[in-house]
Enzyme design. Structure first.
Site, PDB file in Angstrom:
ATOM      1  N   ASP A  94       0.900  32.639  41.162  1.00  0.00           N
ATOM      2  CA  ASP A  94       2.176  33.345  41.330  1.00  0.00           C
ATOM      3  C   ASP A  94       3.129  32.325  41.947  1.00  0.00           C
ATOM      4  O   ASP A  94       3.108  32.105  43.159  1.00  0.00           O
ATOM      5  CB  ASP A  94       2.005  34.561  42.233  1.00  0.00           C
ATOM      6  CG  ASP A  94       3.311  35.311  42.439  1.00  0.00           C
ATOM      7  OD1 ASP A  94       4.099  35.427  41.471  1.00  0.00           O
ATOM      8  OD2 ASP A  94       3.560  35.773  43.573  1.00  0.00           O
ATOM      9  N   GLU A 111       2.559  33.498  35.716  1.00  0.00           N
ATOM     10  CA  GLU A 111       3.593  34.450  35.316  1.00  0.00           C
ATOM     11  C   GLU A 111       4.708  33.741  34.560  1.00  0.00           C
ATOM     12  O   GLU A 111       5.103  32.629  34.925  1.00  0.00           O
ATOM     13  CB  GLU A 111       4.154  35.126  36.574  1.00  0.00           C
ATOM     14  CG  GLU A 111       4.976  36.352  36.299  1.00  0.00           C
ATOM     15  CD  GLU A 111       5.310  37.075  37.587  1.00  0.00           C
ATOM     16  OE1 GLU A 111       4.507  37.914  38.028  1.00  0.00           O
ATOM     17  OE2 GLU A 111       6.375  36.780  38.155  1.00  0.00           O
ATOM     18  N   ASP A 168       1.504  37.785  47.736  1.00  0.00           N
ATOM     19  CA  ASP A 168       1.574  36.711  46.734  1.00  0.00           C
ATOM     20  C   ASP A 168       0.192  36.354  46.196  1.00  0.00           C
ATOM     21  O   ASP A 168       0.033  36.066  45.012  1.00  0.00           O
ATOM     22  CB  ASP A 168       2.260  35.468  47.323  1.00  0.00           C
ATOM     23  CG  ASP A 168       3.709  35.755  47.682  1.00  0.00           C
ATOM     24  OD1 ASP A 168       4.499  36.031  46.768  1.00  0.00           O
ATOM     25  OD2 ASP A 168       4.033  35.720  48.886  1.00  0.00           O
TER      26      ASP A 168
END
Length: 172
Positions: free
Chosen positions: A7, A66, A138
């Site tokens: 992330d 992502e 996170d």
């Protein structure tokens, strides 16, 4: 199959490592690379060094990250894209195939709702991986990305009889 989920962020980059075995996901490790300093080049260097160290420590076989999304602030989106880019390069330099997933797809895969909030993702990641508590937000997002990749990978193999190539693309 060890899968690294990332992330990306220019201040905090979450990571999560899972072991996908026989359709089950097992927790290996997770945490955050906390970036210090104000100068962007130095912060990007820290992301690169942190991701490189994680890859060397856990030796994952694939990496999932992502996809870029448009934030409200274009400057923030650019910094996020740069942090994402150095994380990808850190993995590509070690010949890891890289897979990208939209945030909505990750949330859909883990929570069942593409509009889920961070707390929902934390709870489902903790439940799915049988963790004793909630991971930091996170790190939970990174674990969710790894879980999404594991589900996608399993589905592709089952339905199409495909496997991953070294460049991160699916092939028959």
């Amino acid at each position: 199959m060890l899968i690294l989920g990332i992330d990306p962020g220019s201040r905090i980059t979450g990571y999560g490592v899972i072991n996908h075995v026989d359709g089950r996901n097992e927790y290996v490790a997770s945490g955050c690379i906390r970036i210090k300093g104000d100068e962007l080049p130095e912060r990007l260097r820290q992301v690169y060094a942190g991701v490189s160290e994680i890859v060397e420590t856990y030796c994952p076989q694939e990496m999932a990250i992502e996809q870029v999304f448009m934030a409200r602030n274009p400057d923030s989106a650019l910094k996020l894209g740069q942090a994402r880019g150095v994380a990808i390069v850190a993995c590509s330099n070690r010949d890891l195939p890289v897979y990208e997933y939209a945030a909505r797809k990750v949330k859909q895969a883990v929570v069942g709702n593409g509009g889920a909030d961070k707390t929902q993702v934390q709870h489902m990641v903790s439940y799915l991986l049988k963790l004793p508590g909630l991971p930091q937000a996170d790190a939970a997002d990174a674990l969710a990305i790894a879980i999404c990749h594991a589900h996608t990978r399993s589905s592709m193999v089952r339905t199409l009889g495909v496997c991953a190539s070294r460049n991160g693309r699916w092939r028959k």
